[in-house]
Design an enzyme around this catalytic site. Structure first.
Site, short mmCIF file in Angstrom:
data_model
loop_
_atom_site.label_atom_id
_atom_site.label_comp_id
_atom_site.label_asym_id
_atom_site.label_seq_id
_atom_site.Cartn_x
_atom_site.Cartn_y
_atom_site.Cartn_z
N HIS A 145 0.82 -1.23 0.00
CA HIS A 145 0.00 0.00 0.00
C HIS A 145 0.85 1.28 0.00
O HIS A 145 0.30 2.37 -0.14
CB HIS A 145 -0.93 0.04 1.21
CG HIS A 145 -1.97 -1.03 1.23
ND1 HIS A 145 -2.81 -1.25 0.16
CD2 HIS A 145 -2.30 -1.95 2.18
CE1 HIS A 145 -3.62 -2.28 0.46
NE2 HIS A 145 -3.33 -2.72 1.65
N ASP A 182 -2.75 -10.68 -2.19
CA ASP A 182 -3.32 -10.15 -0.94
C ASP A 182 -4.81 -9.83 -1.17
O ASP A 182 -5.23 -9.55 -2.30
CB ASP A 182 -2.55 -8.87 -0.57
CG ASP A 182 -2.84 -8.37 0.83
OD1 ASP A 182 -2.05 -8.67 1.74
OD2 ASP A 182 -3.87 -7.67 1.01
N HIS A 184 -6.29 -7.25 -0.34
CA HIS A 184 -6.42 -5.81 -0.64
C HIS A 184 -5.67 -5.47 -1.93
O HIS A 184 -4.64 -6.08 -2.24
CB HIS A 184 -5.81 -4.98 0.50
CG HIS A 184 -6.43 -5.26 1.84
ND1 HIS A 184 -5.85 -6.11 2.75
CD2 HIS A 184 -7.57 -4.79 2.40
CE1 HIS A 184 -6.62 -6.16 3.85
NE2 HIS A 184 -7.66 -5.37 3.67
N ASP A 263 -4.28 -12.73 3.61
CA ASP A 263 -5.49 -12.28 4.30
C ASP A 263 -6.76 -12.57 3.49
O ASP A 263 -7.86 -12.23 3.93
CB ASP A 263 -5.41 -10.80 4.70
CG ASP A 263 -4.80 -9.93 3.63
OD1 ASP A 263 -4.55 -10.42 2.51
OD2 ASP A 263 -4.56 -8.74 3.90
#
Ligand SMILES: [Zn+2]
Length: 327
Positions: A145, A182, A184, A263
């Site tokens: 990120h 991931d 995200h 995740d």
């Protein structure tokens, strides 16, 4: 008999897979409430030992990334912000500095972030030197990120992006791929490379979901696949077959980097996807096949998310068993 070691002409056993980590990566912490905790790396260690695969995987200490390495991706202001705020906490009464609501620094964060990026850089050097076929960086803080200008979403510096650019600028590679599984979207990685077609990024991620980006492809070399909550492994495998693999084969990367977040696991409450260890192993097998066809097997995988400690440990072991040919 396990077959991850190969004999050389000198009868020396070479491990083909290494884990890079460092104790400094456990000294960065953001409070007892925070899911991105030092316990994550401990859970991975414990599972490596109890699965008995640790003896077949070489251990290497992560060095510190130099500022010039960080600045291959990040602005000098973004780097100085982490360095200066972490330094100011040393010897002060204040324990944390909040970059945003859930991304904090403590006095060890600068050192930990340089180890995390340093792991990815050293792994890249070792793989490109032919010392290793592939490597896993068991590091934190995570990276995907972190944009060139902004640390966010538990991430300080973008470890995978820094290593990918290092492979291009320092080793002269012309084409690399970044694979992000991931839960995200890797907005930081996309921001770093959206103008650089030498880098193919393929990903899937839960959508709509933090960081609420990636649902439109800004460039043909950014292959983002938004998926609804509760998507399970069969749909992800179809997507990998139908979308990722044709794009990866067309790009023919000379090296592959993985933003390995776990995740999207069914037991992980951070997201609402439903992958299991067997899905991570299957995805890793597909990536290995692409790497062996186009990139001499070269893969550097870096830990991103994964917050259910048991599911994280089991998923990393499933990923590593494939990388190290221990299945
Ligand atoms: Zn994540």
């Amino acid at each position: 008999m396990y077959t991850n070691a190969r004999e050389t002409a000198f009868d020396k056993i070479i491990m083909t897979t290494a884990i890079y980590t460092h104790a400094d990566c456990q000294r960065h912490e953001m409070g007892d409430w925070h899911p991105e905790s030092p316990l994550r790396l401990q859970a991975i260690e414990d599972q490596l030992i109890s699965s008995r695969i640790d003896q077949f995987i070489e251990r290497r200490e992560a060095p510190l990334a130099e500022i010039a390495d960080l600045e291959r991706i990040h602005t000098d202001a973004a780097v100085a912000r982490i360095r200066d705020h972490a330094a100011a906490l040393s010897g002060s009464d204040q324990k944390y500095y909040a970059l945003d609501g859930d991304t904090l620094l403590n006095a060890h964060s600068w050192q930990a972030a340089r180890r995390a990026a340093g792991a990815a850089l050293a792994a890249t050097d070792a793989v490109l030197a032919g010392e290793l076929e592939n490597a896993f960086c068991s590091v934190r803080p995570p990276g995907h990120h972190a944009t060139p200008t902004t640390s966010m979403g538990f991430c300080l510096f973008n470890n995978v992006a820094i290593a990918a650019r290092h492979a291009i600028e320092r080793h002269g590679l012309e084409r690399v791929a970044i694979i992000d599984f991931d839960v995200h979207h890797g907005n930081g990685t996309e921001a770093a490379f959206e103008q650089d077609p030498r880098v193919l990024m393929v990903s899937f991620f839960q959508h709509p979901f933090y960081p609420f980006s990636g649902s439109e492809n800004p460039q043909p070399h950014m292959l983002n696949e938004p998926l609804p909550a509760y998507t399970a492994g069969d749909a992800v495998r179809r997507l990998v077959n139908d979308k990722w693999l044709p794009a990866l084969h067309a790009h023919a990367p000379q090296m592959i980097f993985i933003s390995a977040g776990f995740d999207a696991h069914r037991e992980d409450d951070m997201g609402q996807m439903a992958l299991v260890e067997a899905d991570y192993a299957w995805i890793t097998r597909q990536i290995m096949a692409v790497a062996r066809q186009h990139a001499q097997g070269r893969i550097v995988s870096c830990l991103e998310g994964g917050y259910h400690l048991s599911a994280l440990g089991r998923s990393v072991v499933a990923h590593l068993k494939v990388l190290a040919d221990l299945e």
